[in-house]
Write a protein that holds these residues in place. Sequence first.
Motif, PDB file in Angstrom:
ATOM      1  N   LEU A  19      41.789   3.655  73.133  1.00 19.85           N
ATOM      2  CA  LEU A  19      43.061   3.130  72.645  1.00 19.85           C
ATOM      3  C   LEU A  19      43.464   3.893  71.392  1.00 19.85           C
ATOM      4  CD1 LEU A  19      42.532  -0.727  72.889  1.00 19.85           C
ATOM      5  CD2 LEU A  19      43.933   0.683  74.373  1.00 19.85           C
ATOM      6  N   SER A  20      44.711   4.330  71.364  1.00 21.94           N
ATOM      7  CA  SER A  20      45.136   5.071  70.171  1.00 21.94           C
ATOM      8  C   SER A  20      46.519   4.619  69.724  1.00 21.94           C
ATOM      9  CB  SER A  20      45.130   6.576  70.446  1.00 21.94           C
ATOM     10  OG  SER A  20      46.036   6.894  71.477  1.00 21.94           O
ATOM     11  N   TRP A  21      46.791   4.918  68.450  1.00 27.21           N
ATOM     12  CA  TRP A  21      48.079   4.597  67.862  1.00 27.21           C
ATOM     13  C   TRP A  21      49.051   5.744  68.056  1.00 27.21           C
ATOM     14  CZ3 TRP A  21      45.153   3.123  62.826  1.00 27.21           C
ATOM     15  CH2 TRP A  21      44.589   1.851  62.972  1.00 27.21           C
ATOM     16  N   PHE A  51      39.790   0.963  67.421  1.00 24.10           N
ATOM     17  CA  PHE A  51      38.330   1.059  67.426  1.00 24.10           C
ATOM     18  C   PHE A  51      37.835   1.708  66.131  1.00 24.10           C
ATOM     19  CE2 PHE A  51      34.303   3.136  68.415  1.00 24.10           C
ATOM     20  CZ  PHE A  51      33.577   2.059  68.887  1.00 24.10           C
ATOM     21  N   ALA A  52      38.405   2.864  65.768  1.00 19.78           N
ATOM     22  CA  ALA A  52      38.007   3.551  64.529  1.00 19.78           C
ATOM     23  C   ALA A  52      38.343   2.696  63.308  1.00 19.78           C
ATOM     24  CB  ALA A  52      38.701   4.914  64.439  1.00 19.78           C
ATOM     25  N   ARG A  88      40.156  -6.289  66.751  1.00 22.32           N
ATOM     26  CA  ARG A  88      39.322  -6.844  67.831  1.00 22.32           C
ATOM     27  C   ARG A  88      40.199  -7.326  68.989  1.00 22.32           C
ATOM     28  NH1 ARG A  88      35.410  -9.732  63.707  1.00 22.32           N
ATOM     29  NH2 ARG A  88      33.659  -8.296  63.777  1.00 22.32           N
ATOM     30  N   ALA A  89      41.305  -7.976  68.657  1.00 29.22           N
ATOM     31  CA  ALA A  89      42.215  -8.469  69.691  1.00 29.22           C
ATOM     32  C   ALA A  89      42.797  -7.309  70.501  1.00 29.22           C
ATOM     33  CB  ALA A  89      43.330  -9.304  69.067  1.00 29.22           C
ATOM     34  N   ALA A  90      43.132  -6.210  69.842  1.00 35.12           N
ATOM     35  CA  ALA A  90      43.666  -5.045  70.557  1.00 35.12           C
ATOM     36  C   ALA A  90      42.608  -4.472  71.496  1.00 35.12           C
ATOM     37  CB  ALA A  90      44.137  -3.981  69.564  1.00 35.12           C
ATOM     38  N   LEU A  91      41.379  -4.427  71.040  1.00 32.23           N
ATOM     39  CA  LEU A  91      40.301  -3.908  71.878  1.00 32.23           C
ATOM     40  C   LEU A  91      40.033  -4.810  73.075  1.00 32.23           C
ATOM     41  CD1 LEU A  91      37.868  -2.668  69.103  1.00 32.23           C
ATOM     42  CD2 LEU A  91      39.331  -1.280  70.579  1.00 32.23           C
ATOM     43  N   ASP A  92      40.277  -6.104  72.919  1.00 29.85           N
ATOM     44  CA  ASP A  92      40.085  -7.064  74.003  1.00 29.85           C
ATOM     45  C   ASP A  92      41.329  -7.221  74.890  1.00 29.85           C
ATOM     46  OD1 ASP A  92      37.532  -7.583  73.113  1.00 29.85           O
ATOM     47  OD2 ASP A  92      38.075  -9.412  72.044  1.00 29.85           O
ATOM     48  N   GLY A  93      42.424  -6.528  74.530  1.00 29.73           N
ATOM     49  CA  GLY A  93      43.650  -6.627  75.309  1.00 29.73           C
ATOM     50  C   GLY A  93      44.515  -7.826  74.957  1.00 29.73           C
ATOM     51  N   ARG A  94      44.208  -8.493  73.839  1.00 27.19           N
ATOM     52  CA  ARG A  94      44.981  -9.667  73.422  1.00 27.19           C
ATOM     53  C   ARG A  94      46.077  -9.325  72.426  1.00 27.19           C
ATOM     54  NH1 ARG A  94      41.807 -12.596  70.380  1.00 27.19           N
ATOM     55  NH2 ARG A  94      40.078 -11.135  70.372  1.00 27.19           N
ATOM     56  N   ALA A  95      46.132  -8.076  71.987  1.00 31.03           N
ATOM     57  CA  ALA A  95      47.173  -7.591  71.064  1.00 31.03           C
ATOM     58  C   ALA A  95      47.395  -6.122  71.388  1.00 31.03           C
ATOM     59  CB  ALA A  95      46.731  -7.756  69.610  1.00 31.03           C
ATOM     60  N   THR A  96      48.519  -5.601  70.961  1.00 29.86           N
ATOM     61  CA  THR A  96      48.775  -4.175  71.196  1.00 29.86           C
ATOM     62  C   THR A  96      48.110  -3.345  70.102  1.00 29.86           C
ATOM     63  OG1 THR A  96      50.789  -4.032  69.866  1.00 29.86           O
ATOM     64  CG2 THR A  96      51.036  -4.750  72.193  1.00 29.86           C
ATOM     65  N   PRO A  97      47.795  -2.089  70.413  1.00 27.62           N
ATOM     66  CA  PRO A  97      47.259  -1.212  69.367  1.00 27.62           C
ATOM     67  C   PRO A  97      48.198  -1.100  68.162  1.00 27.62           C
ATOM     68  CG  PRO A  97      46.898  -0.225  71.513  1.00 27.62           C
ATOM     69  CD  PRO A  97      47.776  -1.437  71.721  1.00 27.62           C
ATOM     70  N   GLU A  98      49.506  -1.105  68.404  1.00 28.72           N
ATOM     71  CA  GLU A  98      50.466  -0.969  67.300  1.00 28.72           C
ATOM     72  C   GLU A  98      50.484  -2.209  66.399  1.00 28.72           C
ATOM     73  OE1 GLU A  98      51.900   1.930  66.418  1.00 28.72           O
ATOM     74  OE2 GLU A  98      50.736   2.737  68.079  1.00 28.72           O
ATOM     75  N   ALA A 108      47.823  -3.931  65.774  1.00 35.43           N
ATOM     76  CA  ALA A 108      46.614  -3.710  64.968  1.00 35.43           C
ATOM     77  C   ALA A 108      46.877  -2.671  63.880  1.00 35.43           C
ATOM     78  CB  ALA A 108      45.462  -3.263  65.863  1.00 35.43           C
ATOM     79  N   ARG A 109      47.658  -1.650  64.190  1.00 35.15           N
ATOM     80  CA  ARG A 109      47.964  -0.603  63.212  1.00 35.15           C
ATOM     81  C   ARG A 109      48.729  -1.178  62.026  1.00 35.15           C
ATOM     82  NH1 ARG A 109      52.053   2.733  61.668  1.00 35.15           N
ATOM     83  NH2 ARG A 109      51.430   4.821  60.998  1.00 35.15           N
ATOM     84  N   GLU A 110      49.711  -2.022  62.302  1.00 34.58           N
ATOM     85  CA  GLU A 110      50.498  -2.605  61.210  1.00 34.58           C
ATOM     86  C   GLU A 110      49.623  -3.423  60.264  1.00 34.58           C
ATOM     87  OE1 GLU A 110      53.674  -1.939  60.338  1.00 34.58           O
ATOM     88  OE2 GLU A 110      53.458  -0.443  61.926  1.00 34.58           O
ATOM     89  N   LEU A 111      48.721  -4.210  60.809  1.00 33.42           N
ATOM     90  CA  LEU A 111      47.851  -5.008  59.954  1.00 33.42           C
ATOM     91  C   LEU A 111      46.803  -4.145  59.254  1.00 33.42           C
ATOM     92  CD1 LEU A 111      47.533  -8.302  61.962  1.00 33.42           C
ATOM     93  CD2 LEU A 111      48.608  -7.964  59.756  1.00 33.42           C
ATOM     94  N   PHE A 112      46.360  -3.076  59.906  1.00 35.14           N
ATOM     95  CA  PHE A 112      45.442  -2.148  59.258  1.00 35.14           C
ATOM     96  C   PHE A 112      46.122  -1.495  58.053  1.00 35.14           C
ATOM     97  CE2 PHE A 112      43.474   2.088  58.815  1.00 35.14           C
ATOM     98  CZ  PHE A 112      42.172   1.702  58.530  1.00 35.14           C
ATOM     99  N   LEU A 113      47.375  -1.114  58.216  1.00 30.64           N
ATOM    100  CA  LEU A 113      48.134  -0.539  57.087  1.00 30.64           C
ATOM    101  C   LEU A 113      48.245  -1.539  55.939  1.00 30.64           C
ATOM    102  CD1 LEU A 113      51.058   1.450  58.743  1.00 30.64           C
ATOM    103  CD2 LEU A 113      49.378   2.339  57.116  1.00 30.64           C
ATOM    104  N   THR A 114      48.510  -2.792  56.256  1.00 29.30           N
ATOM    105  CA  THR A 114      48.605  -3.826  55.225  1.00 29.30           C
ATOM    106  C   THR A 114      47.274  -3.985  54.501  1.00 29.30           C
ATOM    107  OG1 THR A 114      50.317  -4.972  56.480  1.00 29.30           O
ATOM    108  CG2 THR A 114      49.190  -6.239  54.786  1.00 29.30           C
ATOM    109  N   ALA A 115      46.184  -3.976  55.258  1.00 26.74           N
ATOM    110  CA  ALA A 115      44.854  -4.071  54.644  1.00 26.74           C
ATOM    111  C   ALA A 115      44.552  -2.847  53.787  1.00 26.74           C
ATOM    112  CB  ALA A 115      43.785  -4.237  55.722  1.00 26.74           C
TER     113      ALA A 115
END
Length: 90
Positions: free
Chosen positions: A8-10, A30-31, A56-66, A68-75
């Motif tokens: 899965l990639s952004w 994942f990274a 984790r949700a994106a990896l499980d298919g419960r959220a989109t990779p994007e 996850a990216r937005e929340l990773f940026l916030t973190a």
Amino acid sequence: MEDNMPALSWNTPVQVNMPHSGRQTVHGPFAALILLLDEWPSISGPAYAMARSRCRAALDGRATPEEARELFLTAAEEASVLPGSHRYVA
């Protein structure tokens, strides 16, 4: 986790400056999750917990990779690890 999850990639990678390994280019949830779990400088912030959960949700298919990216940026903003951030002291 299934074997295909690391694929899965952004659409746009995220650059972060990590305290031990230096500049990293993060290409997907994942990274991002590996960095959040193994090397994140501050695990007490609310954005950290949300990003970890959403990756984790994106990896499980419960959220989109994007998502996850937005929340990773916030973190990353919260932890001051984005390039140009000078609040974090390694």
